[in-house]
Scaffold this motif. Sequence first.
Motif, PDB file in Angstrom:
ATOM      1  N   ASN A 482       0.746  -1.141   0.033  1.00  9.08           N
ATOM      2  CA  ASN A 482       0.206   0.002  -0.002  1.00  9.08           C
ATOM      3  C   ASN A 482       0.605   1.312   0.055  1.00  9.08           C
ATOM      4  OD1 ASN A 482      -2.695  -1.443  -0.293  1.00  9.08           O
ATOM      5  ND2 ASN A 482      -2.231  -1.652   2.154  1.00  9.08           N
ATOM      6  N   ALA A 483       2.256   1.311   0.485  1.00  7.80           N
ATOM      7  CA  ALA A 483       3.008   2.369   0.246  1.00  7.80           C
ATOM      8  C   ALA A 483       3.082   3.518  -1.398  1.00  7.80           C
ATOM      9  CB  ALA A 483       4.689   1.708   0.127  1.00  7.80           C
ATOM     10  N   GLN A 484       3.316   4.336  -1.440  1.00 10.54           N
ATOM     11  CA  GLN A 484       3.166   4.987  -2.115  1.00 10.54           C
ATOM     12  C   GLN A 484       4.944   5.731  -2.788  1.00 10.54           C
ATOM     13  OE1 GLN A 484       2.067   8.734  -1.063  1.00 10.54           O
ATOM     14  NE2 GLN A 484      -0.106   8.727  -1.397  1.00 10.54           N
ATOM     15  N   HIS A 485       5.572   5.326  -4.261  1.00  9.45           N
ATOM     16  CA  HIS A 485       7.000   5.087  -4.387  1.00  9.45           C
ATOM     17  C   HIS A 485       7.320   6.087  -5.186  1.00  9.45           C
ATOM     18  CE1 HIS A 485       6.963   0.503  -4.549  1.00  9.45           C
ATOM     19  NE2 HIS A 485       5.583   0.817  -4.334  1.00  9.45           N
ATOM     20  N   ARG A 486       8.340   6.972  -4.123  1.00  8.41           N
ATOM     21  CA  ARG A 486       9.315   7.779  -5.547  1.00  8.41           C
ATOM     22  C   ARG A 486      10.248   7.260  -5.355  1.00  8.41           C
ATOM     23  NH1 ARG A 486       6.393  13.096  -3.434  1.00  8.41           N
ATOM     24  NH2 ARG A 486       3.755  11.560  -1.384  1.00  8.41           N
ATOM     25  N   ASN A 515       1.093  10.203   7.410  1.00 10.74           N
ATOM     26  CA  ASN A 515       0.733   8.797   7.910  1.00 10.74           C
ATOM     27  C   ASN A 515       0.411   7.245   7.242  1.00 10.74           C
ATOM     28  OD1 ASN A 515       0.588   6.695  10.146  1.00 10.74           O
ATOM     29  ND2 ASN A 515      -1.381   6.988  10.456  1.00 10.74           N
ATOM     30  N   VAL A 516       1.204   8.184   5.938  1.00 11.91           N
ATOM     31  CA  VAL A 516       1.006   6.790   4.481  1.00 11.91           C
ATOM     32  C   VAL A 516       2.313   6.537   4.505  1.00 11.91           C
ATOM     33  CG1 VAL A 516       0.205   7.061   2.005  1.00 11.91           C
ATOM     34  CG2 VAL A 516      -1.295   8.401   3.448  1.00 11.91           C
ATOM     35  N   GLY A 517       2.807   5.123   4.487  1.00 10.69           N
ATOM     36  CA  GLY A 517       3.997   4.543   3.582  1.00 10.69           C
ATOM     37  C   GLY A 517       4.195   4.961   2.514  1.00 10.69           C
ATOM     38  N   GLN A 518       5.883   5.048   2.706  1.00  4.59           N
ATOM     39  CA  GLN A 518       6.442   5.579   1.391  1.00  4.59           C
ATOM     40  C   GLN A 518       7.586   4.466   1.161  1.00  4.59           C
ATOM     41  OE1 GLN A 518       5.374   8.760  -0.429  1.00  4.59           O
ATOM     42  NE2 GLN A 518       3.846   8.689   0.944  1.00  4.59           N
ATOM     43  N   ILE A 519       7.960   3.930   0.250  1.00  2.19           N
ATOM     44  CA  ILE A 519       9.111   3.290  -0.135  1.00  2.19           C
ATOM     45  C   ILE A 519       9.897   4.667  -1.222  1.00  2.19           C
ATOM     46  CG2 ILE A 519       9.958   1.668  -1.678  1.00  2.19           C
ATOM     47  CD1 ILE A 519       7.624  -0.136  -0.716  1.00  2.19           C
ATOM     48  N   TYR A 581      11.460   1.490   3.057  1.00  2.00           N
ATOM     49  CA  TYR A 581      10.251   2.217   3.581  1.00  2.00           C
ATOM     50  C   TYR A 581      10.776   3.340   4.905  1.00  2.00           C
ATOM     51  CZ  TYR A 581       5.845   1.466   5.997  1.00  2.00           C
ATOM     52  OH  TYR A 581       4.265   1.979   5.549  1.00  2.00           O
ATOM     53  N   ILE A 582      10.094   4.564   4.856  1.00  4.48           N
ATOM     54  CA  ILE A 582       9.655   5.707   5.708  1.00  4.48           C
ATOM     55  C   ILE A 582       7.915   6.076   6.129  1.00  4.48           C
ATOM     56  CG2 ILE A 582      10.204   7.493   4.297  1.00  4.48           C
ATOM     57  CD1 ILE A 582      12.372   8.487   6.300  1.00  4.48           C
TER      58      ILE A 582
END
Length: 612
Positions: A482-486, A515-519, A581-582
Amino acid sequence: MITRRDLMKMGLLSTGTFLTMPAGRVYGRVSASFDEELRSPYLKPFVDRLPTLHELTDGGKSLTRVPTPRLEDITRYARPYVGLGAEGTGLGPDATEFYEIAVVERSVKFHHDLPETPVWAYVDANNRPSSSSNPKRLLSFSFPRIELGQGEKEGMLVRLHNELKTLDKSPIDPTRDFGFPTLTMHFHGGHQPSAADGFPHDIENGGGPDFPNLPAEHVTVHQGRFFDYMFPFRDVGFVDSPETRDERPSFYWFHDHILDFTGPNVYRGLANLAPAFDRLDSGDETDTREDPETGRKALGLPSGPYDIPMVFQDKIFDVSGAIIFDPFNGDGFLGDTMLVNGVVQPYHVVERRKYRLRFLNGSNARIYQMFLTNDSGQSFPMTQIATEGGLLANSINIRSFELYMAQRVEVIVDFAHSMFDGQKYVYIENRMRQDDGRKPDGVESRGTKLLQFRLGERVTDPSSMPATLRPFDAISKTELDNAQHRTFKFDRSGGVFTINGEPIDIDRADRVPRNVGQIWHFENSSGGWWHPNHVHSEFMRVLARNGRRLTPDHPAFAIEGDGQARKDTVVMRNNESIDVYIKFRDFSGPFVFHCHNMEHEDHAMMARFDVE
């Protein structure tokens, strides 16, 4: 005032024709060359003791300070986090603790045989170093004891006073007259409000939309002014819930972070140390109490005088004692003289028992490979227990470790072990050769001894060295899915460093949801430069290096794999990539990430992101 960023926009910085000095004036120069033959005088190692530091004075208890401030006297953004105490009129003894730090220009002794050196230094505003103190040391205090997960406690309010004076000297010698006297203090590794994070630039217009509640002095601290830094020291998730104990660090540090001048300001003296504790890592080696949250007993790690925080730095001195700096070096400034806690190659007397040694690389550009050795070069094993992200899940046995800029490593050494029988001296030795600020040249069989341990008598030792430290779960597959990627590419263009093709524009920001997971995929495309990348506000979980997942069989897993370690700084060597992941929780507002080679950071390798 014209800054380095303005000169970049005008296309003048790379020529070396102009130099921005602290007074805000721009001086012309015939040449921007730095005397590469300039070397420090010979300084005999191991003649000065490793300094002993007093703890920062609690402002509410000091008899020499003004009364503890009332709520209306505190910088406005901090007020919601402040506990008022029983009377409701100030900071109570069981609520927020209040401290004051002053930044001053003072003269210190780096070595017995050097004249006094003028520096910029953090000092305890309520217990200032005496002008007659002997010896005068750069690091004169340690941060007060930090208790994480402190429940009813409301953290610490640290008031930073800027007592520097405008430097307007003529003629200008840029190797001596460097630095920028507008300040911002970054509590590195901390989870704190954006306004207390050491944002690297003024926020204009009385606070602006990013910091709407700030007073006229903005975020940075101008000369003659102060700013209140609120450090809640609450577990991550205390606002967003659920709280997690997985993100507790064990070794912070704090340093100046002003845009374009972090390198010279830190090199000039603005860095200090801050260990942290909680019920598991309690800072009391005799503690056998159980943590009611986990049911585990306190770890009993070496404590008190057997817990030694150390910052390693390199400098160049001239015969007058002045520290010398090259403001035109964009690759990374290297010194030729090694310091530990502000003293040239000191010694420390140890008893034959276990010690906790905390290592911080506070250098501008030097990368170390640390060994524990004797006079003949024999190396001894150590037990690593922590990175800058706090305690590992499990301790690991190591022979040496790499220490890149801003990284922290903690180890336990048992000087009572039979391998030290017959040894009188043991050393911390750096065997990483580095002749260029871009990157190191490789590990050699012998190196430079940075600190001498003088082994004394065998004593009773109640401390422990457990194999299991702070276990935590790796990020779940659901969270990863469910993480967003950048993607962020670190490169170099037009004489400055860039991220995604752009040098830092502090007014431009990526928007990141709270509070949204990031990769985040970090990629070093700059060729011959190494980049230790530091992300503010939250710890990273390293997922992959160069496309290869960090599973327990990966060589990097033991020191940075998710489920074993947390990180606030990750290094990208030549053409490496790294996936982390952050998740940004609790605090909104602007933050930054950047290379922690300070010359790369000052030469535009930084990006702003706003948590919303």
